[in-house]
Design an enzyme around this catalytic site. Structure first.
Site, PDB file in Angstrom:
ATOM      1  N   SER A  90       0.864  -1.180   0.000  1.00 27.08           N
ATOM      2  CA  SER A  90       0.000   0.000   0.000  1.00 27.08           C
ATOM      3  C   SER A  90       0.892   1.219   0.000  1.00 27.08           C
ATOM      4  O   SER A  90       2.046   1.165   0.438  1.00 27.08           O
ATOM      5  CB  SER A  90      -0.891  -0.004   1.247  1.00 27.08           C
ATOM      6  OG  SER A  90      -1.541   1.240   1.420  1.00 27.08           O
TER       7      SER A  90
ATOM      8  N   TYR B  41      -1.969  -0.952  10.277  1.00 26.39           N
ATOM      9  CA  TYR B  41      -2.003  -1.257   8.850  1.00 26.39           C
ATOM     10  C   TYR B  41      -0.696  -0.820   8.179  1.00 26.39           C
ATOM     11  O   TYR B  41      -0.098  -1.577   7.401  1.00 26.39           O
ATOM     12  CB  TYR B  41      -3.191  -0.532   8.221  1.00 26.39           C
ATOM     13  CG  TYR B  41      -3.402  -0.805   6.755  1.00 26.39           C
ATOM     14  CD1 TYR B  41      -4.024  -1.982   6.337  1.00 26.39           C
ATOM     15  CD2 TYR B  41      -3.018   0.115   5.786  1.00 26.39           C
ATOM     16  CE1 TYR B  41      -4.239  -2.233   4.989  1.00 26.39           C
ATOM     17  CE2 TYR B  41      -3.224  -0.133   4.443  1.00 26.39           C
ATOM     18  CZ  TYR B  41      -3.833  -1.296   4.043  1.00 26.39           C
ATOM     19  OH  TYR B  41      -4.042  -1.552   2.703  1.00 26.39           O
TER      20      TYR B  41
ATOM     21  N   LYS C 287       2.153  -3.110   6.085  1.00 24.41           N
ATOM     22  CA  LYS C 287       2.454  -2.874   4.671  1.00 24.41           C
ATOM     23  C   LYS C 287       3.901  -2.446   4.461  1.00 24.41           C
ATOM     24  O   LYS C 287       4.510  -2.774   3.432  1.00 24.41           O
ATOM     25  CB  LYS C 287       1.491  -1.838   4.111  1.00 24.41           C
ATOM     26  CG  LYS C 287       0.036  -2.310   4.063  1.00 24.41           C
ATOM     27  CD  LYS C 287      -0.123  -3.592   3.249  1.00 24.41           C
ATOM     28  CE  LYS C 287      -1.582  -3.976   3.056  1.00 24.41           C
ATOM     29  NZ  LYS C 287      -1.729  -5.195   2.228  1.00 24.41           N
TER      30      LYS C 287
END
Length: 292
Positions: free
Chosen positions: A144, A156, A160
């Site tokens: 991402s 998150y 990533k």
């Protein structure tokens, strides 16, 4: 790969979102696809729609956070088609919130288990087969833009960022060994997926979710992110970009090149020894200004 006709691709997180977009784009190119996901009904619906368009599709239910299930996915794919040409480690979830210390250990374990260990399990399970074939093969790992910039969702983003580092190292390892396997790193921006409703797939073994911040600022942030995802890029367009990157053996796949300014901001801080600072996404400051 000069031709895609008849090739075989395995895609995790393929029942919806970017995974389904890749499956659609691959099927358009004549690639046979193995769709894998934890959502059985959605997986069956995705497969039925692809078959209706003439695609050769096989489905395998698998939780990528479980190494044994990913190993079973690899064996099932080989048993079905006899070989694998493309592996897309795509399954991903989002959980947790800001500040980072509010995120529960269940949040960390779930997100890292899917987003990072899912990629690790995919590499470990499929790589021996890809190398043994000695024919051109390609791995696509979904990260991402959150893994390349600072100031986003900490859980998150950490997952990533780890996928970015792992993928870059894997690419260099394979190049040094003059391997038949190449790698691409997919770093999408806002795409019209169901990532913000990932809790629907949260395992019962990790039930403790972090509390949602109750401030007006947090509410405005949530609303803004929801709007951006709803208006995001069509997953099929992402799939076509991935297909182009495989054809060109291009490592970085940026679906939103305009976001690279945020990566540049972080790198400037790093190279100049400055303390970290956030670089707001386009439109975010205006949305937040309404509640400040």
């Amino acid at each position: 790969m000069d031709s895609f006709e008849g090739k075989v691709a395995v895609i995790t997180g393929a029942a919806s979102g970017i995974g389904l977009g890749m499956a659609q784009a691959f099927a358009e190119a004549g690639i046979r696809v193995v769709l894998s996901d934890v959502e059985i009904e959605a997986l069956d619906a995705a497969a039925a729609a692809l078959r209706a368009s003439g695609a050769d599709v096989h489905t395998v239910v698998a939780d990528v956070s479980d190494a044994e299930q990913v190993q079973a996915l690899a064996h099932a794919s080989l048993q079905r088609y006899g070989g694998i040409d493309i592996l897309c480690n795509n399954a991903g979830v989002g959980a947790g919130t800001m500040p980072s210390w509010h995120s529960t250990l269940d949040d960390w374990q779930w997100v890292l288990g899917v987003n990072l260990m899912g990629v690790v399990h995919g590499i470990r399970s499929f790589m021996p087969f890809l190398l043994k074939q000695r024919t051109p093969a390609h791995i696509v790992n979904t990260a991402s833009m959150a893994g390349l910039s600072a100031g986003g969702n900490p859980v998150y983003g950490a997952s990533k960022a780890a996928v970015v580092s792992l993928s870059e190292s894997l690419y260099i390892e394979l190049q040094r060994n003059r391997s038949n396997v190449s790698v691409s790193l997919l770093c999408p921006g806002f795409v019209a997926t169901r990532i913000l409703s990932a809790e629907r797939n949260r395992p019962s073994s990790l039930p403790e979710a972090s509390p949602e911040p109750a401030s007006p600022l947090a509410a405005a942030m949530r609303q803004w992110f929801n709007e951006q995802v709803e208006q995001g890029l069509n997953p099929l367009d992402v799939g076509r970009q991935v297909l182009a990157a495989i054809r060109e053996q291009r490592f970085y796949v940026f679906t939103h090149p305009e976001w690279l300014s945020h990566v540049e901001h972080r790198l400037h801080n790093l190279l100049q020894g400055r303390n970290p600072s956030a670089s707001p996404l386009p439109g975010m400051e205006e949305a937040l200004r309404r509640v400040l």
